[in-house]
Design a protein around this motif. Structure first.
Motif, mmCIF file in Angstrom:
data_model
loop_
_atom_site.group_PDB
_atom_site.id
_atom_site.type_symbol
_atom_site.label_atom_id
_atom_site.label_comp_id
_atom_site.label_asym_id
_atom_site.label_seq_id
_atom_site.Cartn_x
_atom_site.Cartn_y
_atom_site.Cartn_z
ATOM 1 N N LYS A 8 -5.619 0.751 -3.570
ATOM 2 C CA LYS A 8 -6.100 1.569 -2.447
ATOM 3 C C LYS A 8 -5.765 0.899 -1.111
ATOM 4 O O LYS A 8 -5.301 1.542 -0.175
ATOM 5 N N GLU A 9 -6.000 -0.409 -1.020
ATOM 6 C CA GLU A 9 -5.686 -1.145 0.207
ATOM 7 C C GLU A 9 -4.182 -1.169 0.477
ATOM 8 O O GLU A 9 -3.745 -1.040 1.622
ATOM 9 N N PHE A 10 -3.405 -1.322 -0.575
ATOM 10 C CA PHE A 10 -1.952 -1.334 -0.409
ATOM 11 C C PHE A 10 -1.486 -0.023 0.214
ATOM 12 O O PHE A 10 -0.711 -0.023 1.173
ATOM 13 N N TYR A 11 -1.955 1.100 -0.312
ATOM 14 C CA TYR A 11 -1.540 2.398 0.227
ATOM 15 C C TYR A 11 -2.092 2.637 1.627
ATOM 16 O O TYR A 11 -1.447 3.279 2.455
ATOM 17 N N TRP A 12 -3.272 2.095 1.917
ATOM 18 C CA TRP A 12 -3.841 2.186 3.262
ATOM 19 C C TRP A 12 -2.937 1.446 4.260
ATOM 20 O O TRP A 12 -2.637 1.950 5.339
ATOM 21 N N ILE A 13 -2.491 0.257 3.869
ATOM 22 C CA ILE A 13 -1.611 -0.522 4.731
ATOM 23 C C ILE A 13 -0.251 0.157 4.863
ATOM 24 O O ILE A 13 0.315 0.234 5.951
ATOM 25 N N LYS A 14 0.266 0.671 3.770
ATOM 26 C CA LYS A 14 1.553 1.386 3.804
ATOM 27 C C LYS A 14 1.463 2.601 4.721
ATOM 28 O O LYS A 14 2.390 2.867 5.507
ATOM 29 N N ALA A 19 2.641 5.117 9.979
ATOM 30 C CA ALA A 19 2.131 5.704 11.222
ATOM 31 C C ALA A 19 2.597 4.891 12.432
ATOM 32 O O ALA A 19 2.958 5.458 13.471
ATOM 33 N N ALA A 20 2.618 3.573 12.292
ATOM 34 C CA ALA A 20 3.072 2.714 13.380
ATOM 35 C C ALA A 20 4.554 2.933 13.660
ATOM 36 O O ALA A 20 4.977 3.015 14.812
ATOM 37 N N ARG A 21 5.332 3.052 12.597
ATOM 38 C CA ARG A 21 6.765 3.313 12.773
ATOM 39 C C ARG A 21 6.998 4.660 13.446
ATOM 40 O O ARG A 21 7.892 4.799 14.283
ATOM 41 N N ASP A 22 6.197 5.646 13.077
ATOM 42 C CA ASP A 22 6.295 6.959 13.715
ATOM 43 C C ASP A 22 5.946 6.856 15.198
ATOM 44 O O ASP A 22 6.620 7.440 16.046
ATOM 45 N N SER A 23 4.903 6.105 15.511
ATOM 46 C CA SER A 23 4.505 5.904 16.910
ATOM 47 C C SER A 23 5.628 5.242 17.705
ATOM 48 O O SER A 23 5.909 5.631 18.836
ATOM 49 N N ILE A 24 6.277 4.257 17.105
ATOM 50 C CA ILE A 24 7.372 3.569 17.776
ATOM 51 C C ILE A 24 8.519 4.544 18.036
ATOM 52 O O ILE A 24 9.109 4.539 19.119
ATOM 53 N N LEU A 33 0.728 -0.730 17.838
ATOM 54 C CA LEU A 33 0.003 -2.000 17.700
ATOM 55 C C LEU A 33 -1.430 -1.778 17.235
ATOM 56 O O LEU A 33 -1.953 -2.554 16.433
ATOM 57 N N LEU A 34 -2.055 -0.718 17.729
ATOM 58 C CA LEU A 34 -3.415 -0.406 17.291
ATOM 59 C C LEU A 34 -3.448 -0.017 15.817
ATOM 60 O O LEU A 34 -4.372 -0.394 15.097
ATOM 61 N N GLU A 35 -2.450 0.724 15.374
ATOM 62 C CA GLU A 35 -2.368 1.120 13.960
ATOM 63 C C GLU A 35 -2.278 -0.103 13.048
ATOM 64 O O GLU A 35 -2.805 -0.086 11.938
ATOM 65 N N LEU A 36 -1.615 -1.143 13.530
ATOM 66 C CA LEU A 36 -1.357 -2.318 12.690
ATOM 67 C C LEU A 36 -2.403 -3.416 12.810
ATOM 68 O O LEU A 36 -2.360 -4.384 12.064
ATOM 69 N N ARG A 37 -3.331 -3.267 13.735
ATOM 70 C CA ARG A 37 -4.296 -4.352 13.976
ATOM 71 C C ARG A 37 -5.097 -4.713 12.710
ATOM 72 O O ARG A 37 -5.102 -5.867 12.278
ATOM 73 N N LYS A 38 -5.772 -3.753 12.102
ATOM 74 C CA LYS A 38 -6.589 -4.044 10.920
ATOM 75 C C LYS A 38 -5.750 -4.419 9.698
ATOM 76 O O LYS A 38 -6.092 -5.376 9.000
ATOM 77 N N PRO A 39 -4.643 -3.698 9.417
ATOM 78 C CA PRO A 39 -3.816 -4.131 8.278
ATOM 79 C C PRO A 39 -3.269 -5.548 8.436
ATOM 80 O O PRO A 39 -3.236 -6.309 7.468
#
Length: 111
Positions: A8-14, A19-24, A33-39
């Protein structure tokens, strides 16, 4: 010792990475950067280095590049390169591109 990622965590991080790549791609670097903070924080707790950690760091570096934050980009790239070296994946396309960008930034900074 930290608990390793479950499925579950792996897919959450993926999902956060996608989403971060889409934002970029849309030019929303701060959002990435906000999308990646917790992962990134969760991955930093992992006892063993893994490719997913390196990919998150590379994506962070792309966001920092978009924000023209060269020192933070370089820090993320060096951390990713260290992981690639640690997992013996220095021949991958991502690792080679990471090394090339590190050399490019260091050349710029030394001028």
């Amino acid at each position: 010792m930290p608990i390793q990622l479950n499925t579950k965590e792996f897919y959450w991080i993926k999902k956060a990475l996608d989403a971060a790549r889409d934002s970029i791609s849309r030019g929303w670097y701060q959002s990435a950067l906000l999308e990646l903070r917790k992962p990134a924080k969760r991955l930093a707790e992992q006892p063993l280095l893994n490719r997913l950690q390196a990919l998150v760091l590379l994506t962070q570096a792309q966001a920092y590049r978009g924000l023209n934050s060269t020192t933070k980009e370089l820090k993320s790239l060096k951390a990713a390169q260290e992981i690639f070296t640690g997992i013996e994946d220095s021949d991958s396309n991502e690792s080679i591109a990471c090394s090339d960008r590190i050399r490019e930034i260091e050349t710029i900074l030394t001028k």
